[in-house]
Design an enzyme around this catalytic site. Structure first.
Site, mmCIF file in Angstrom:
data_model
loop_
_atom_site.group_PDB
_atom_site.id
_atom_site.type_symbol
_atom_site.label_atom_id
_atom_site.label_comp_id
_atom_site.label_asym_id
_atom_site.label_seq_id
_atom_site.Cartn_x
_atom_site.Cartn_y
_atom_site.Cartn_z
ATOM 1 N N GLU A 1 14.775 16.316 0.178
ATOM 2 C CA GLU A 1 14.601 15.185 -0.717
ATOM 3 C C GLU A 1 16.199 14.683 -0.718
ATOM 4 O O GLU A 1 16.689 15.131 0.089
ATOM 5 C CB GLU A 1 14.276 15.849 -2.054
ATOM 6 N N ASN B 1 11.787 11.219 -11.297
ATOM 7 C CA ASN B 1 12.151 10.689 -10.152
ATOM 8 C C ASN B 1 12.279 9.011 -10.008
ATOM 9 O O ASN B 1 12.476 8.569 -11.095
ATOM 10 C CB ASN B 1 10.838 11.084 -9.186
ATOM 11 N N ASP C 1 7.526 9.049 -5.928
ATOM 12 C CA ASP C 1 8.766 9.982 -5.769
ATOM 13 C C ASP C 1 10.038 9.303 -5.908
ATOM 14 O O ASP C 1 10.211 8.551 -6.724
ATOM 15 C CB ASP C 1 8.250 10.893 -4.487
#
Length: 288
Positions: free
Chosen positions: A16, A145, A197
């Site tokens: 991430e 997110n 995301d």
């Protein structure tokens, strides 16, 4: 399929928060559950720094080094790899951790929290932090997110990637004060597109967001209309970031956990790169 390259030695369990550092000429990203901060230099070399806690995101600092958003607090990370606590909101509970983060053009940190229990209450909070004061901007998230500020600095885009929500909201944003205005519009990603995301903007105002469980990254126009999708060879692409000297390379982190068919995805968890034909919006370093 776009000509994505899986970059060697970049595997993460839960990759991430990729971010390009012009000062360091490198890409940083994190492995949340693997507890590492990772660095890809301009020659392709990879190095890793272990973190003492779960690590949600990193952003560069204006005076050098990084801000690392971990489970309990923010930490300053310097060139030696030491961690110096910066702090956390007074109401940040031990049942939560920091997740996605970005900065606005004024250098404020915009960052969300989430409950560690995936079935926990919708208790995540989006904060703005200027290095001194924390301001809660919005609450009630399951998984904050998709944080990205539009090129004109007047809109803050955000998502909740939880499977029950999978929505992107576009708020008016006051750059002078770091406060939210009303929701201008919102849209929901269906099962085929995946869960929304992490995200990044290009200079033309395109909003690029990872389609987790959708095998693609999607570009949305300013009005929320889907412009195009770039398929990836992995089920769970997580967050895009533009990098390289001209910000014309699109990097994409990915996740190797909870896959429906791991054997068919040998590069799951890698950082991918392609040249999408647009340039990215540079991210201001944290000024606090």
């Amino acid at each position: 399929m776009t000509d994505w390259q899986a970059l060697p030695d970049t595997h993460s369990s839960l990759g991430e928060s990729p971010v390009w550092s012009a000062a360091d000429n490198c890409l940083w990203w994190v492995d949340i559950t693997g507890k590492t901060i990772n660095r890809l230099d301009h020659e392709g070399g990879v190095s890793r720094l272990r973190t003492p806690e779960l690590i949600g995101a990193v952003v560069p600092r204006a005076d050098g080094g990084l801000v690392a958003a971990m489970q309990s607090a923010l930490f300053a990370v310097d060139a030696t790899g030491s961690f110096e606590p910066i702090g956390a909101p007074e109401d940040h509970p031990p049942t939560h951790r920091f997740n996605d983060a970005t900065t606005d053009p004024a250098g404020r940190l915009l960052i969300g929290t989430m409950c560690l229990d995936p079935n926990g209450a919708p208790s995540g909070v989006l904060y703005a932090f200027d290095g001194r004061d924390w301001r809660a901007l919005r609450s009630g998230f399951r998984t904050v997110n998709g944080l990205a500020v539009s090129p004109d600095g007047q809109s803050l885009w955000m998502s909740d990637s939880h499977g029950d929500i999978r929505t992107v909201w576009v708020h008016a944003y006051d750059l002078a004060t770091g406060t939210l205005g009303p929701v201008r519009h919102s849209f929901r990603l269906d099962d085929a597109l995946g869960r929304p995301d992490g995200a990044a903007f290009d200079t033309a105002g395109g909003y690029w967001i990872g389609g987790n469980d959708g095998w693609a990254v999607h570009r949305y126009c300013a009005d929320g209309a889907l412009d195009r999708s770039l398929a990836l060879p992995v089920q769970k692409p997580s967050k895009p970031a533009f990098g390289g000297a001209d910000l014309d390379t699109l990097y994409m982190t990915s996740i190797a956990l909870h896959l429906t068919d791991p054997v068919a995805q040998p590069h799951a968890g890698a950082v991918f790169a392609c040249v999408p034909g647009v340039t990215g919006l540079p991210l201001a370093p944290f000024a606090g």
